[in-house]
Enzyme design. Structure first.
Site, PDB file in Angstrom:
ATOM      1  N   GLY B 160       4.031  -2.515  -6.792  1.00 21.19           N
ATOM      2  CA  GLY B 160       4.915  -2.082  -7.385  1.00 21.19           C
ATOM      3  C   GLY B 160       4.806  -1.601  -8.670  1.00 21.19           C
ATOM      4  O   GLY B 160       3.833  -0.726  -8.352  1.00 21.19           O
ATOM      5  N   CYS B 161       6.002  -1.283  -9.152  1.00 23.82           N
ATOM      6  CA  CYS B 161       6.485  -0.281 -10.210  1.00 23.82           C
ATOM      7  C   CYS B 161       5.431  -0.676 -12.134  1.00 23.82           C
ATOM      8  O   CYS B 161       4.919   0.071 -12.108  1.00 23.82           O
ATOM      9  CB  CYS B 161       7.816  -0.106 -10.269  1.00 23.82           C
ATOM     10  SG  CYS B 161       9.172  -1.602 -10.444  1.00 23.82           S
TER      11      CYS B 161
END
Lengths: 359, 359, 359, 359
Positions: B160-161
C-alpha cells in the site's frame, strides 16, 4: 469585572496591516475591549478605508472612516501608544527605533528582534542587523515563557508560527532535563497563509490545492531563533532538525517532534515513571495557562480544533519500541502563531486581562 | 510495438471494486491495452452496472452491461485469469485460497500476504493469520525490488501507500550500507482516500477540510510489513518510528525520512563523497525505472506532480548541521500506492510491457 | 486498429505552453498516439526544459530535451504542421496570420477568431479586431456542432469552458424549436484554473479556498460568442443572461440553465410528450457522441465525474410548478473546456480517430 | 453599557447539540454575555462531557463538567428558560409542546413551525404535521422582517440557510412592488455543513472535494416556507424556481437571484430612476440592520467575507441587455443561516442587545 470595565482604552496602530497577519490583528483589535484601533498603514492601500480593503470588516462602525495611511513613524507615535509591526523581516527595525524613541510600546511580528546575537542574525539572514543595539532591550514574546519580562519591556519580538509550535512543547522538557538536547527533530506542516499574502505563482490556489510539499530543507531561517531559545533552556548549544511542509489549509500548523528521553525506559515501571514525570512537567508549565490545551486520553492535536483561536494543543506519546518521546502540537498560524500572540503580549504589557479580546 | 499489439488480451476481475482502490483499478483496467475487465464484485452494489455505481465510467462501452456481482471465488475463477483483491485486511485470504487452487493469478491489495511471519501478523493484527501456508508462496509486490520474483509467483501481495512511499527510498540505502539501520524515522502525510471509502464521521468533508492531524501514533499496523522488509535489506532486525498524518487532499502521500548516514561527514570533502555515493546508489537502483523519478537540483517532491500517475518522486538532502540525511518522497496513494502498483504487478506477471495502461 | 497504427505521426507545437491550458495540452499531446510534440514556447520560460517547468512531465523521455523557446511564428512553421495557440485574447491573432500563410493548421484556444462579426468583437473587447479578414475563414471549434466544417478548415477557434458548457446543452433545443429563444439564463460555476495561471492576489490559495463568489456580472465578454452561436441556431437575435461564479475547485465547471419550453405543459400528458421530445432531441444530437454523456434516471452532473476527461455531462428536468426546463451540465474546464477540445479538433482536422489521445 | 452589564444571565439549553448547528450554537452561547449554557443533549453522546465531544471547546471552564444528556423535555424545562431545538424536521415538534407547556421559550432550528399551513407542510413533507395547533402561535424567526412579533412570541421558528439567503434580498423588493412576483429564480450554492453532520457516503471528503453538483432539483422542501413568506409579502401566491448546489466549502452559502423589475427600464433615465428606487428600498429595509451588509460600488458578495459571522452580504445589478435585476447574497450557513440567527432571535426575545454574543 468591575475593575476591568473601568480600564482605560488604549490607542493602537498596525504598521503593515494589509498582509494576513495584519488582517488578523485588525480582526482581533476591532473587538478588543480595551484597545482602540487608531491607525493602520499600508503603502499599496494608502488612502483606502478599512472597509474597502477588507470587506469582511465593513460592518464595524470605524471601517468606513479609518483609512490606511503611508507608514510614518513620527506620525504614528502621536496617534497610538502601542504599535504592532506586521512587516517583512529587515524592514521592521527601521520603524522600531523612532517609535521607541517617541515612547511607544512596539510589538514586532517580524524576526528582527527575536535573537540576542547579531552574528547569528547575519549568519541566517545574510545581512547585518539593522539595529543591533536594540537586541538587548527586546524580549522574546512567548508569554508562557517570558511573561514577567514582557511586562517590563517596551519592545516585544513576538514569535511566529513555527517557533511557537515547536518551542512551547520543547522548552519545559529541556528545562526539566527530561529529554536530551541532541537529536531533536521537528517536522512541521503549515497552512498557506503562513507564507504571507505573497502574490507569487507557488501560492496560487491551483498550485496549493491537492498539493503537499516540503520546502526550505534542511536550513530554514527560523532555526536561528529556535536554537537560541532551546540553547538557553538546555544550558548548552542545541542544534535541531527542522522540516517545514506546505499543505492545503487556510489556517493551521501541525508540528510532530521526535525526542530522546534523558533516561531510557526499558520496562513498564520505568515507562510509567517517565509518563508521570512528563505529565507533571507539562502540568506545572502549562496547567494554568489559558491558551495551552494539554490533551488527555486518546486525543491528538487537530488544526481544526484551534482554527481562529489563540490556543495551542499539545499531546505526547512514549514509544516503547523505539525508546522515543513523540510530542505533537497544533495551532492557528495566524492567531497563536502570529497576531493572537501579539495581542496576548499587548494584554500583558498593558496590564489588561491576558485573555482580553482573545475569546 | 508490433509484438505488443499482437499480445493476447487477458480477462481480469476485481473483488471489492466499490472502494477507492477498486475504483482506481477499474479506471486503469478499462483502458489497459491487454486486459479485459470481465467481472467486478461488491456485496452492497451487486446487481448494479458499472455506470450506475461509478457515473464517471459511464462513457466506456462496457459500463452499461458489466454488472457488479456477489463475490464468489469459484465463479470468478471461471471468468478471469487474473483476480485483484481490493478487500479489507483479513477478508482477502478467504478468496485467495480457492482462486489459487483454481489456477488464477491473485494480486492482493490488502496486507494479508505481505509478511512472511505469521507470528508477526498476529502480533500486529491481533488474530491468527487465516492462511499461513500461503505466506511462503506470496511475493511482496514492490516491482522495483522484487521484479524477478513477481514474474514467477501467482500470489502477489501488492503493498500500500505508506510502505511504498517509505520502502522505495529506504531499501537501496540500507542494502548499500549507506545508512544506519537504527534510529530511522518516517513521518508521512496521507490524502483522505488513503483511509478507504469508509462512511465514518471522521472522514466527512467538514471534518477533514481545514484539518491536519496525526493518528495511529506510535504503533501503526503497517510497521509490521515495513520492518520485515527493512530487516531483510539490512540483514538485521530494524525497528523504525512511523508517524502517519491525515491532510486534506483527495490523492497524495508525502513521506519525510530522517536517517543517520553510516559514516559521518564532517567536512566538505566527506560531504561531497557521500553525496556522490547516494547519487550513485539511487541511480543504480532506480535510474532505469519507469515509475521512479529521482529529482535533481533544487526540486523537492510535490504530491500534485504525481497525482493520477504511477510515479514516485524522490529527493534527498544532507544536513551538515545535524549530520543527517533527509529523504523525501511523493506518490499518489491510489496509484503507485495501491492500484497502479497492482496493475504494474500484473504487467510483470503476465509479460506485458511494464508501463502498459499506466501512462 | 491496423489502419490506425499505420497512421503518420504529425508534428505539433504549442505557443504559450506555460499556462494551465498550455500545460493540459502538453499532458494530452505527450501521450497522443499520432502527434509528436515538436515545440513549446513561453517568453518567461524560454531556455528551460519541459521537465524543469513542469516536473510532473519529467518522466516522459522528451521532457529533458524539449526546451521552451521564444515564440517565433516563422520558425514554428518549419517545426510543426499543427500549431496550438494558448495565448491571451488579442495576442493570438498576430501568430495566426504568419502560421496560416506558411501552411500550418492553427487551433486557437483564445477568443480571437470565435466570432464572425468584427463589430461585435469591438463592442465586447473594446479594441479593433487584429485580423478581421480571418474571421470568415475560421470555424467555431465545437466538434459536436461543426464537425464537417472543422474537417475543411485550417483555422479552428476552439471554444472555452463557459461557451462549451452552455452551448452544447442549448443548441439542439434551440435548433429543434423546443425552447423559446428569449429569457435564457445561464448560471455557471468555474474552478480556479478557469482564470488561467494568473499571478494575482484574488487567485491566491487563501483568497479562493472557502470562498464562493460571483464576478463579471452582468456583462461578461464570452456573452459575445455565445449569443452569436445561439442566434445562428435560433435564426433570430438571442440575448441571454450569464452569471459566472468562482468556486474552490482546481478543475471543473458546472452550468445550470433556466429555459422556457416553446409550448406550455399543463398536464401530465403534455409533460410526458415534452419529455419525449427533449429526450429524442438530445439523443439525436448527442446519442452517438463519444464525449457527451446524457445522464439518465436520477443522475445529475457532478464535476468530479468528468475531471481530467474530455466528457461533458448533461441532465435536465421539467418543473411542472414553474413551467420551466432546467438543463445542467458539467465538464472539466481544462479538458473539454479548453485543451481536450482543442485536441479533439486536431483529431478531426487531421483524420485521426476522434478519441485518439483523449481516453 | 451600564444597563447591559447588569442584565440577568439566562439559562439556556440545546436539544440536539451534536450536529453542526448544535455545535455552532455551543460556540456562540459559551461566550454569550447574558446566557449560561445549562444543558446540552444528544442521544449518541449522552454521558460525555462537552470537552470530549468537541475538543475545540475544551478550554472553556464548563466544558469539563457539562455533560451531554438524553433529551428529556420535562427535565430540560427545569434547567433552562430558553431551549434551542437543533433537531431533524419532524422531531422538533414533540419537544416543543411540553417545553412550551412548562413555560420555556423555544427557538426551533428545524422546519417544523416555519409554515402557517398544515396542508402545505403535508404536501412538501409527506406526513401530517405533528402539532398543527402550534403553527398559529409560532413566529417566523427572520429578525429583520418579524422583529416585533419575535419579541412577543415564545415559539420562534428560526429559518435556515436557503430561506434566509433568498428571503432577505427578496422580501423588501416584493413588498415595495419593485419586482414582479412571477418568474423568480433562486440559484444557490451551499457549503457541506449545510447538509448537517450526516454520516453518508455522499458527504465524505473525497466525494465533496473537487466536486460541484446540483441536487434536489426542481422541487426542494424549503420551497414551501419560502413561497409562503414570499406570497405574504406579495399579497398573492408566489411560485419560484429554486436550485440548490453543493460545493466544497466548510461554511458558506451564495445565492444568485434572477428577477423581473415591475417596470421596464429602456433608457438611461429609467435605469437611473430604478437604481435609485432599489437603493432606497434596501436602505430603508436594512440600512440600520447590524447584520445586513449592503455592498457598494463594484463589490460583490463573497462567502469568505461572512464566514463565522452573523452577517449577510447583499449586492445587486440591473442588466440593461436583458431587462433583469440580479441580486446576490452571501452568508455563513451555520451562523446567519442557522445558529447565529437563532441566538439573534433569543437576544430579541429576552431583551438583550441584538448583537450580544454575535460579534
Amino acid at each position: 469585572m468591575a475593575a476591568e470595565s473601568k480600564m482605560k482604552t488604549r490607542k493602537v496602530a498596525i504598521i503593515g496591516a494589509s498582509g494576513y497577519s495584519g488582517e488578523e490583528l485588525v480582526r482581533l483589535l476591532l473587538h478588543h475591549p480595551h484597545a482602540e484601533l487608531a491607525a493602520v498603514t499600508s503603502r499599496q492601500n494608502a488612502g483606502q478605508t478599512l472597509a474597502q480593503v477588507f470587506p469582511k470588516f465593513a460592518s464595524h462602525p470605524i471601517s468606513k472612516t479609518l483609512r490606511f495611511t503611508e507608514p510614518k513613524a513620527e506620525l504614528l507615535a502621536k496617534q497610538a501608544e502601542v504599535v504592532f509591526l506586521a512587516l517583512p523581516h529587515g524592514v521592521a527595525a527601521e520603524y522600531a527605533v523612532p517609535l521607541l524613541d517617541a515612547g511607544c510600546a512596539v510589538i514586532d511580528l517580524s524576526a528582527d528582534f527575536r535573537m540576542k546575537s547579531a552574528e547569528r542574525y547575519r549568519e541566517f539572514y545574510a545581512h547585518d542587523h539593522p539595529a543591533p543595539e536594540l537586541l538587548k532591550k527586546s524580549v522574546y514574546g512567548l508569554p508562557e515563557i517570558y511573561r514577567e519580562e514582557i511586562k517590563k519591556s517596551l519592545l516585544i519580538a513576538s514569535p511566529g508560527c513555527y517557533p511557537t509550535s515547536i518551542l512551547l512543547p520543547l522548552l519545559p522538557l529541556l528545562k526539566a532535563g527530561l529529554i536530551k538536547s541532541t537529536g531533536i527533530i521537528a517536522d512541521a506542516l503549515s497552512g498557506v497563509t503562513g507564507a504571507g499574502r505573497k502574490v507569487e505563482l507557488e501560492y496560487l490556489f491551483a498550485e496549493c490545492n491537492e498539493s503537499a510539499r516540503p520546502y526550505g530543507i534542511p536550513r530554514h531561517r527560523h532555526l536561528s531563533e529556535m536554537e537560541e531559545q532551546l540553547s538557553a533552556a538546555a544550558g548548552e548549544p542545541v542544534v535541531i532538525q527542522f522540516s517545514p511542509h506546505l499543505i492545503p489549509l487556510n489556517r493551521g500548523m501541525l508540528a510532530t517532534l521526535y525526542l530522546a528521553p534523558a533516561k531510557p525506559f526499558e520496562n513498564q515501571k520505568q515507562m510509567a515513571a517517565m509518563q508521570e514525570q512528563i505529565t507533571r512537567c507539562y502540568q506545572t508549565a502549562y496547567g494554568a495557562e489559558p491558551f495551552v490545551r494539554l490533551l488527555e486520553g486518546t486525543a491528538l492535536p487537530d488544526t481544526k480544533n484551534v482554527a481562529g483561536t489563540n490556543v495551542i494543543e499539545i499531546a505526547w506519546r512514549l514509544d516503547p519500541r523505539t525508546g522515543r518521546l513523540i510530542v505533537m502540537s497544533a495551532l492557528d498560524n495566524l492567531t497563536k502563531g502570529a497576531s493572537g500572540q501579539a495581542v496576548q503580549n499587548m494584554n500583558i504589557l498593558r496590564g489588561f486581562p491576558e485573555t482580553a479580546g482573545l475569546w
